[in-house]
Design a protein around this motif. Structure first.
Motif, PDB file in Angstrom:
ATOM      1  N   ALA A 111       6.095   7.915 -10.499  1.00 56.70           N
ATOM      2  CA  ALA A 111       6.077   7.228  -9.205  1.00 56.70           C
ATOM      3  C   ALA A 111       7.316   6.357  -9.028  1.00 56.70           C
ATOM      4  N   GLN A 112       7.782   5.761 -10.110  1.00 60.06           N
ATOM      5  CA  GLN A 112       8.943   4.866 -10.047  1.00 60.06           C
ATOM      6  C   GLN A 112      10.256   5.625  -9.808  1.00 60.06           C
ATOM      7  N   SER A 126       0.828  -1.207   0.000  1.00 60.83           N
ATOM      8  CA  SER A 126       0.000   0.000   0.000  1.00 60.83           C
ATOM      9  C   SER A 126       0.864   1.260   0.000  1.00 60.83           C
ATOM     10  N   LEU A 127       2.141   1.115   0.380  1.00 58.66           N
ATOM     11  CA  LEU A 127       3.103   2.215   0.249  1.00 58.66           C
ATOM     12  C   LEU A 127       3.134   2.727  -1.187  1.00 58.66           C
ATOM     13  N   LEU A 128       3.148   1.784  -2.114  1.00 59.70           N
ATOM     14  CA  LEU A 128       3.253   2.139  -3.527  1.00 59.70           C
ATOM     15  C   LEU A 128       1.960   2.741  -4.051  1.00 59.70           C
ATOM     16  N   THR A 129       0.823   2.303  -3.510  1.00 55.49           N
ATOM     17  CA  THR A 129      -0.449   2.910  -3.896  1.00 55.49           C
ATOM     18  C   THR A 129      -0.449   4.383  -3.519  1.00 55.49           C
ATOM     19  N   ARG A 130       0.049   4.689  -2.327  1.00 54.54           N
ATOM     20  CA  ARG A 130       0.110   6.093  -1.878  1.00 54.54           C
ATOM     21  C   ARG A 130       1.051   6.899  -2.757  1.00 54.54           C
ATOM     22  N   LEU A 180       1.825   6.244  -5.874  1.00 47.03           N
ATOM     23  CA  LEU A 180       1.178   6.377  -7.185  1.00 47.03           C
ATOM     24  C   LEU A 180       0.131   7.491  -7.154  1.00 47.03           C
ATOM     25  N   GLN A 181      -0.620   7.573  -6.079  1.00 41.84           N
ATOM     26  CA  GLN A 181      -1.610   8.634  -5.937  1.00 41.84           C
ATOM     27  C   GLN A 181      -0.934  10.005  -5.854  1.00 41.84           C
ATOM     28  N   ALA A 182       0.211  10.072  -5.145  1.00 43.10           N
ATOM     29  CA  ALA A 182       0.959  11.332  -5.051  1.00 43.10           C
ATOM     30  C   ALA A 182       1.503  11.760  -6.408  1.00 43.10           C
ATOM     31  N   ALA A 183       1.750  10.769  -7.296  1.00 46.97           N
ATOM     32  CA  ALA A 183       2.259  11.058  -8.647  1.00 46.97           C
ATOM     33  C   ALA A 183       1.130  11.288  -9.637  1.00 46.97           C
ATOM     34  N   ASP A 184      -0.096  11.434  -9.126  1.00 44.08           N
ATOM     35  CA  ASP A 184      -1.266  11.631  -9.980  1.00 44.08           C
ATOM     36  C   ASP A 184      -1.414  10.473 -10.968  1.00 44.08           C
TER      37      ASP A 184
END
Length: 411
Positions: A173-174, A157-161, A163-167
């Motif tokens: 995000a990567q 879920s860290l990556l989901t957050r 990804l959301q921060a990267a719109d």
């Protein structure tokens, strides 16, 4: 039917019988092969554009320049700022120069572990660096994570957050930054492997390993638990910079024991090793003794500490940085056409109370809120008030009436 069978791709000229899919437009057609090629071209162009943007950011932010920017917001912590500036610069330099498959030297990622008491600036360091580099950034609390299959959040879920921060821009995000706070709270109790499965510590640490090292992870873009019918997004974590922080309360005692048991030891040349500077001698061995597993420590090759804030540092934090608390409150009152000022003794009182509660820079804000809440509540309705000077007597009277004054002072 004959018209459909005689249709050809407007791009490559293939006939309907030579392709699997032929998509019809208003005045033309396109086959699946041309769609795939067009998608590759778009992806490559977007990747180049992103790399150019990133190049522009890094080009003007060398390590000394990164530290200069950090100096504007963070008081003290010179060693941590220097180490972090070099680590972040090298990380993004590595992204801009990936090299070819034929090259023997592969530049590996260096995640960072920050150790320091609460309120010393760990989160602020990470936030400031992410802001100046203009990259996606997210903060997560390590205590909410569990290993897969247990109640709580999966580490993915860290990556989901992020990804959301990267719109929802996967490429951006990567290349983002994740700050994992309170990592000390998932340390196992004692420096020995547990016999039974430990959901709250070792299991979570194990679940973080692949994520930190670099792997392809399928995550639900909107968050929540994974299920078979949910749309997933694949994120490569090899180029995501992970910065972890924790207070590691009590690690000074571990460092002290290690120092005293070393054959030569410290202090043999007259060196004074007091409690306040024990973190200067921090080593991965101490973090392991605290309860982080060796495999996790190995994923954080850069280890740095933040010094406890002394009285002088607290007072400077109150007044000097770009986002200093005094400047923030002055601006808030200015928006109501009120000129706010503090006298020297009032600032000394606030600093003294922050020292007593041992909450670092966070304590300063809590005390300022206790002192100024009544004024911020009343003054907007009193247009005749245009100036407010905070004296020591005013600050003391307001603080003594607040709930904060009733709390037990840290020992």
């Amino acid at each position: 039917m004959s018209k459909k069978s005689n249709s050809t791709c407007s791009f490559c000229g293939r006939e309907r019988k030579d392709v699997s899919i032929l998509i019809a437009g208003i005045e033309g057609h396109i086959c699946e092969n041309c769609v795939e090629q067009a998608n590759d071209i778009i992806s490559q162009d977007l990747k180049v554009e992103l790399e150019i943007d990133l190049q522009e950011d890094i080009k003007f932010l060398k390590p000394m320049e990164i530290k200069t920017r950090l100096d504007e917001y963070i008081i003290g912590q010179e060693d941590a700022k220097k180490i972090l500036s070099v680590a972040v610069y090298n990380h993004y330099k590595r992204l801009l120069n990936p090299g070819s498959d034929s090259e023997e030297i592969e530049l590996e990622k260096s995640n960072i572990l920050l150790v320091g008491r609460t309120g010393t600036g760990k989160t602020l360091l990470a936030k400031t660096i992410a802001k100046m580099l203009n990259v996606p950034f997210t903060i997560a609390d390590a205590t909410v994570f569990t290993q897969a299959g247990y109640v709580g959040e999966d580490v993915e879920s860290l990556l989901t957050r992020l990804l959301q921060a990267a719109d929802y821009d996967v490429e951006a995000a990567q290349k983002g930054i994740v700050f994992l706070d309170e990592i000390d709270k998932i340390g196992r109790k004692g420096d020995s492997p547990s016999i039974t499965r430990d959901v709250t510590s070792e299991g979570t640490q194990q679940a973080l390993l692949k994520l930190l090292e670099g792997t392809d992870v399928r995550v639900p873009p909107q968050g929540g638990r994974k299920h078979p019918d949910q749309k997933m997004v694949e994120i490569d974590t090899r180029n995501i910079l992970f910065i972890s922080g924790g207070a590691f309360d009590g690690i000074e005692r571990i460092i002290e024991r290690r120092i005293k048991t070393q054959p030569l030891g410290f202090g043999t040349k007259g060196e004074d090793v007091g409690e306040d500077n024990l973190l200067e001698y921090l080593s991965p061995q101490d973090v392991k003794s605290f309860g982080l597993i060796p495999e996790l420590i190995g994923r954080f090759p850069i280890l740095s500490h933040l010094n406890p804030l002394d009285r002088d540092a607290l007072k400077r934090i109150l007044t000097e940085p770009k986002n200093a608390l005094v400047k923030q409150y002055t601006k808030l009152f200015e928006l109501d056409n009120v000129q706010l000022s503090f006298d020297k003794k009032a600032l000394d009182f606030i600093v003294t109370k922050a020292e007593e509660y041992k909450l670092g820079a966070r304590g300063l804000r809590s005390i300022c809120e206790a002192v100024l809440t009544d004024a911020m509540f009343e003054i907007p309705s009193k247009k005749e008030i245009t100036k407010l000077k905070i004296t020591e007597a005013y600050a003391k009277s307001k603080f003594d009436k607040s709930k904060l004054s009733k709390l037990k002072v840290a020992s």
